[in-house]
Write a protein that holds these residues in place. Structure first.
Motif, short mmCIF file in Angstrom:
data_model
loop_
_atom_site.label_atom_id
_atom_site.label_comp_id
_atom_site.label_asym_id
_atom_site.label_seq_id
_atom_site.Cartn_x
_atom_site.Cartn_y
_atom_site.Cartn_z
N GLY A 88 0.80 -1.22 0.00
CA GLY A 88 0.00 0.00 0.00
C GLY A 88 0.83 1.27 0.00
N ARG A 89 2.16 1.14 -0.07
CA ARG A 89 3.02 2.33 -0.09
C ARG A 89 3.06 2.98 -1.47
N ALA A 90 2.54 2.29 -2.48
CA ALA A 90 2.38 2.84 -3.82
C ALA A 90 0.99 2.44 -4.29
N GLY A 91 0.42 3.20 -5.16
CA GLY A 91 -0.92 2.91 -5.64
C GLY A 91 -1.08 3.23 -7.11
N VAL A 92 -2.05 2.58 -7.71
CA VAL A 92 -2.36 2.79 -9.12
C VAL A 92 -3.88 2.90 -9.23
N ARG A 93 -4.33 3.90 -9.97
CA ARG A 93 -5.76 4.02 -10.24
C ARG A 93 -5.96 4.39 -11.70
N TRP A 94 -7.12 4.07 -12.23
CA TRP A 94 -7.46 4.39 -13.61
C TRP A 94 -8.26 5.68 -13.61
N GLU A 95 -7.95 6.55 -14.55
CA GLU A 95 -8.66 7.83 -14.69
C GLU A 95 -9.11 7.98 -16.13
N TRP A 96 -10.42 8.13 -16.33
CA TRP A 96 -10.97 8.34 -17.67
C TRP A 96 -10.68 9.76 -18.12
N ASP A 97 -10.49 9.96 -19.42
CA ASP A 97 -10.26 11.29 -19.96
C ASP A 97 -11.54 12.13 -19.96
N ALA A 98 -12.70 11.48 -19.95
CA ALA A 98 -13.98 12.18 -19.93
C ALA A 98 -15.02 11.31 -19.22
N GLU A 99 -15.95 11.93 -18.53
CA GLU A 99 -17.01 11.18 -17.84
C GLU A 99 -17.81 10.32 -18.82
N GLU A 100 -17.95 10.81 -20.03
CA GLU A 100 -18.68 10.06 -21.05
C GLU A 100 -18.06 8.68 -21.28
N PHE A 101 -16.73 8.60 -21.25
CA PHE A 101 -16.06 7.32 -21.47
C PHE A 101 -16.38 6.33 -20.36
N GLU A 102 -16.44 6.81 -19.12
CA GLU A 102 -16.81 5.93 -18.01
C GLU A 102 -18.23 5.41 -18.19
N ARG A 103 -19.16 6.26 -18.59
CA ARG A 103 -20.55 5.81 -18.84
C ARG A 103 -20.57 4.76 -19.94
N MET A 104 -19.79 5.01 -21.01
CA MET A 104 -19.74 4.07 -22.13
C MET A 104 -19.13 2.73 -21.70
N TRP A 105 -18.16 2.76 -20.79
CA TRP A 105 -17.56 1.53 -20.27
C TRP A 105 -18.61 0.73 -19.49
N LEU A 106 -19.34 1.41 -18.62
CA LEU A 106 -20.31 0.73 -17.77
C LEU A 106 -21.51 0.21 -18.54
N ASP A 107 -21.89 0.86 -19.64
CA ASP A 107 -23.03 0.33 -20.40
C ASP A 107 -22.59 -0.68 -21.47
N GLY A 108 -21.26 -0.87 -21.59
CA GLY A 108 -20.73 -1.88 -22.50
C GLY A 108 -20.38 -1.37 -23.88
N SER A 109 -20.78 -0.15 -24.23
CA SER A 109 -20.54 0.33 -25.60
C SER A 109 -19.06 0.60 -25.87
N LEU A 110 -18.28 0.94 -24.86
CA LEU A 110 -16.85 1.21 -25.08
C LEU A 110 -16.06 -0.09 -25.25
#
Length: 150
Positions: free
Chosen positions: A98-120
């Motif tokens: 836990g002394r280092a961490g990695v997270r994913w950050e979408w370039d736009a909120e739209e991309f996250e929505r597209m990921w969650l609905d499966g279209s991306l």
């Protein structure tokens, strides 16, 4: 995202499943994997000697079947090339401790929505480097923060 969808995973762990691998890749449908030739550690840049499942399999990073309006997709934790022997040394140990961490950050909120609905993901393989066109990893280490796009 509701608790039933997460199936015991944290939202942070769930958010990483299916994201691109860096410096390593899966060999088929199981857990078998290998480092890419010349892979460098995503944290420090030294030659990689290991691949880290992120999130770790014991911390909600096991395979997951995501059902969306566009279909069902098998998601696995991304593999990140790291230095260190097993998870006991080097940057691999920093991630597990836990002394280092990695997270994913979408370039736009739209991309996250597209990921969650499966279209991306439709027409792409999960863990595909092509997903870097839509987002990046943010890496926090004791010596600073950096972004990675493959």
């Amino acid at each position: 995202m509701d608790a039933r969808t997460l199936r015991g995973r944290s939202a942070e762990a769930f958010a990483l499943l299916g994201k691109p691998c860096v410096g390593a890749r899966y060999l088929g449908k199981g857990d078998a994997h290998r480092l890419e030739e010349g892979a460098r550690c995503v944290l420090c840049g030294r030659p990689a000697s290991n691949a880290h499942h992120h999130p770790p399999k014991g911390m909600g990073g096991g395979s997951f079947r995501l059902s969306t309006p566009k279909g069902e997709f098998a998601l696995r934790p991304p593999l990140l090339a790291v230095c260190g022997c097993g998870n006991a040394s080097g940057c691999h140990r920093l991630l597990h401790s836990g002394r280092a961490g990695v997270r994913w950050e979408w370039d736009a909120e739209e991309f996250e929505r597209m990921w969650l609905d499966g279209s991306l993901i439709e027409g792409r393989e999960p863990n595909s480097p092509g997903l870097f066109a839509f987002g990046k990893y943010v890496i926090e280490a004791p010596w600073g923060r950096k972004e990675a796009r493959g």
